[in-house]
Design a protein around this motif. Structure first.
Motif, mmCIF file in Angstrom:
data_model
loop_
_atom_site.group_PDB
_atom_site.id
_atom_site.type_symbol
_atom_site.label_atom_id
_atom_site.label_comp_id
_atom_site.label_asym_id
_atom_site.label_seq_id
_atom_site.Cartn_x
_atom_site.Cartn_y
_atom_site.Cartn_z
ATOM 1 N N GLY A 1 38.970 24.171 45.184
ATOM 2 C CA GLY A 1 37.665 24.354 45.808
ATOM 3 C C GLY A 1 37.587 23.748 47.194
ATOM 4 N N ALA A 2 36.374 23.777 47.779
ATOM 5 C CA ALA A 2 36.156 23.283 49.139
ATOM 6 C C ALA A 2 36.308 21.770 49.208
ATOM 7 N N THR A 3 36.738 21.278 50.337
ATOM 8 C CA THR A 3 36.897 19.832 50.539
ATOM 9 C C THR A 3 35.668 19.218 51.189
ATOM 10 N N LYS A 4 34.688 20.061 51.508
ATOM 11 C CA LYS A 4 33.423 19.560 52.034
ATOM 12 C C LYS A 4 32.337 20.565 51.660
ATOM 13 N N GLU A 5 31.117 20.078 51.690
ATOM 14 C CA GLU A 5 29.984 20.903 51.308
ATOM 15 C C GLU A 5 29.883 22.149 52.176
ATOM 16 N N ASN A 6 29.673 23.305 51.514
ATOM 17 C CA ASN A 6 29.564 24.607 52.188
ATOM 18 C C ASN A 6 30.843 25.001 52.915
ATOM 19 N N GLY A 7 31.971 24.407 52.508
ATOM 20 C CA GLY A 7 33.251 24.755 53.112
ATOM 21 C C GLY A 7 33.892 25.947 52.426
ATOM 22 N N THR A 8 35.137 26.196 52.770
ATOM 23 C CA THR A 8 35.887 27.291 52.159
ATOM 24 C C THR A 8 36.939 26.713 51.226
ATOM 25 N N THR A 9 37.381 27.527 50.293
ATOM 26 C CA THR A 9 38.434 27.106 49.385
ATOM 27 C C THR A 9 39.744 26.972 50.144
ATOM 28 N N VAL A 10 40.703 26.252 49.546
ATOM 29 C CA VAL A 10 41.972 26.000 50.225
ATOM 30 C C VAL A 10 43.133 26.590 49.448
ATOM 31 N N THR A 11 44.296 26.590 50.076
ATOM 32 C CA THR A 11 45.472 27.189 49.447
ATOM 33 C C THR A 11 46.238 26.201 48.578
ATOM 34 N N ARG A 12 45.996 24.906 48.749
ATOM 35 C CA ARG A 12 46.777 23.881 48.050
ATOM 36 C C ARG A 12 45.939 23.175 46.991
ATOM 37 N N LEU A 13 46.462 23.076 45.784
ATOM 38 C CA LEU A 13 45.790 22.383 44.690
ATOM 39 C C LEU A 13 45.578 20.913 45.045
ATOM 40 N N LYS A 14 44.349 20.440 44.854
ATOM 41 C CA LYS A 14 43.994 19.059 45.155
ATOM 42 C C LYS A 14 43.623 18.318 43.874
ATOM 43 N N VAL A 15 43.755 16.999 43.920
ATOM 44 C CA VAL A 15 43.371 16.145 42.787
ATOM 45 C C VAL A 15 42.821 14.847 43.348
ATOM 46 N N THR A 16 41.817 14.298 42.675
ATOM 47 C CA THR A 16 41.279 13.008 43.099
ATOM 48 C C THR A 16 40.921 12.163 41.883
ATOM 49 N N GLU A 17 41.017 10.845 42.054
ATOM 50 C CA GLU A 17 40.737 9.897 40.976
ATOM 51 C C GLU A 17 39.269 9.501 41.038
ATOM 52 N N ILE A 18 38.577 9.597 39.906
ATOM 53 C CA ILE A 18 37.163 9.253 39.845
ATOM 54 C C ILE A 18 36.857 8.477 38.567
ATOM 55 N N GLU A 19 35.609 8.094 38.438
ATOM 56 C CA GLU A 19 35.156 7.315 37.283
ATOM 57 C C GLU A 19 34.132 8.118 36.483
ATOM 58 N N ALA A 20 34.240 8.063 35.151
ATOM 59 C CA ALA A 20 33.227 8.656 34.274
ATOM 60 C C ALA A 20 32.218 7.566 33.915
ATOM 61 N N PHE A 21 30.935 7.859 34.125
ATOM 62 C CA PHE A 21 29.901 6.847 33.948
ATOM 63 C C PHE A 21 29.236 6.940 32.574
ATOM 64 N N PRO A 22 28.696 5.833 32.080
ATOM 65 C CA PRO A 22 27.945 5.867 30.817
ATOM 66 C C PRO A 22 26.766 6.829 30.913
ATOM 67 N N ARG A 23 26.401 7.437 29.810
ATOM 68 C CA ARG A 23 25.335 8.432 29.800
ATOM 69 C C ARG A 23 24.011 7.854 30.329
ATOM 70 N N LYS A 24 23.717 6.621 29.992
ATOM 71 C CA LYS A 24 22.478 5.992 30.456
ATOM 72 C C LYS A 24 22.425 5.956 31.970
ATOM 73 N N LYS A 25 23.557 5.679 32.600
ATOM 74 C CA LYS A 25 23.637 5.658 34.056
ATOM 75 C C LYS A 25 23.395 7.050 34.631
ATOM 76 N N CYS A 26 23.996 8.060 34.016
ATOM 77 C CA CYS A 26 23.852 9.437 34.490
ATOM 78 C C CYS A 26 22.400 9.897 34.406
ATOM 79 N N LYS A 27 21.737 9.568 33.305
ATOM 80 C CA LYS A 27 20.338 9.969 33.125
ATOM 81 C C LYS A 27 19.441 9.292 34.151
ATOM 82 N N GLY A 28 19.809 8.078 34.541
ATOM 83 C CA GLY A 28 19.031 7.380 35.555
ATOM 84 C C GLY A 28 19.193 7.976 36.939
ATOM 85 N N LEU A 29 20.322 8.627 37.182
ATOM 86 C CA LEU A 29 20.582 9.223 38.494
ATOM 87 C C LEU A 29 20.016 10.632 38.615
ATOM 88 N N TYR A 30 19.950 11.360 37.493
ATOM 89 C CA TYR A 30 19.478 12.734 37.487
ATOM 90 C C TYR A 30 18.188 12.859 36.684
#
Length: 285
Positions: free
Chosen positions: A167-196
């Motif tokens: 997918g795009a590397t920035k908002e409203n960007g275009t898709t790319v030719t090379r597969l990308k991967v990034t390391e992230i954190e999964a948050f507790p459900r209580k935290k997610c509900k507080g953000l959304y």
């Protein structure tokens, strides 16, 4: 001389397998969720990752190989007869270098019985999940193609997660030719509900609270893998990589039994049983 040639061949093959430089190719502007803040994936690093292309609209999504005959993705990538136009590619790193990459069509699509929950015009589904049965299985001896195990415990949270896609590397960007991967954190459900404000029961969220790492346009349906298990399916969030708005994911564990039952029924008449552990069959062949 033969030994020298053999040594040079080994070095060349090692280079080709571990370092990939994609040639330029046509990119796609898409409304569907790519990886922000990611790095280039190596060949064979993400053997479960598949690219799903709608041959009619040229729209792309990600997906996860969970069985030699089944791919898991987002419902909004396949519903309304879209699945009939989908092409699945596995073992792919560069979309500009598709020679020899195995492709499959979709024989049948399965959707959970939960209804779409239209909160607004954006992609908000309850059960935003689709199981795609391939017209021809991927052979088990394909190099760089291997299914991923499913997480079965609901409520996972932790820092050992990766999300990947073209997918795009920035908002409203275009898709790319090379597969990308990034390391992230999964948050507790209580935290997610507080953000959304709106956060349905089958969702989880993951990213970085400081922003900068996220899935984005073109990554929808792709894998969130935590500690080696498929934990989430890229859904949607508010923009891409914004502070305090981690990405939304459908939590796979809510549907592990549903998935296993479909695959098991599909294999009826065969003397083997599907497990949520990839390639783990109890068999009598």
């Amino acid at each position: 001389m033969r030994r020298l040639r053999f040594a040079l061949l080994v070095i060349l093959l090692t280079f080709l397998l571990t370092s990939v430089s994609c040639s330029p190719a046509r990119t796609h502007r898409t409304r569907v969720k790519r990886v922000v803040g990611g790095r280039n994936a190596l060949r064979g690093e993400l053997p479960y990752q598949v690219l799903i292309t709608n041959k009619k609209t040229d729209q792309i999504c990600g997906g996860s190989l969970i069985h030699h005959s089944f791919v898991l993705t987002a419902r909004h990538c396949a519903e309304k007869e879209r699945w009939k136009h989908l092409e699945i590619e596995a073992g792919l790193v560069c979309t500009s270098e598709r020679l020899g990459v195995p492709r499959r069509n979709v024989l049948k699509a399965y959707f959970h019985e939960k209804k779409q929950n239209k909160m607004n015009a954006d992609y908000h589904f309850q059960a935003d999940i689709a199981l795609l049965k391939l017209n021809v299985p991927f052979a088990r001896n394909y190099i760089g193609i291997e299914p991923v195990s499913l997480r079965q415990d609901v409520g996972y949270h932790g820092e050992d997660c990766i999300v990947s896609g073209w997918g795009a590397t920035k908002e409203n960007g275009t898709t790319v030719t090379r597969l990308k991967v990034t390391e992230i954190e999964a948050f507790p459900r209580k935290k997610c509900k507080g953000l959304y404000h709106k956060f349905s029961g089958d969702l989880m969220c993951a990213g970085r609270l400081e922003g900068g790492r996220d899935a984005c346009q073109g990554d929808s349906g792709g894998p969130l893998v935590c500690e080696g298990k498929l934990t989430g399916i890229v859904k949607n969030g508010i923009s891409c990589g914004h502070k305090d708005y981690p990405g939304k994911y459908t939590e796979v564990a809510h549907y592990a039994d549903w998935i296993a039952n479909i695959i098991q029924k599909s294999a009826s008449g065969q003397t083997r049983q599907y497990s949520t552990e990839a390639w783990n069959w109890t068999k009598n062949d």
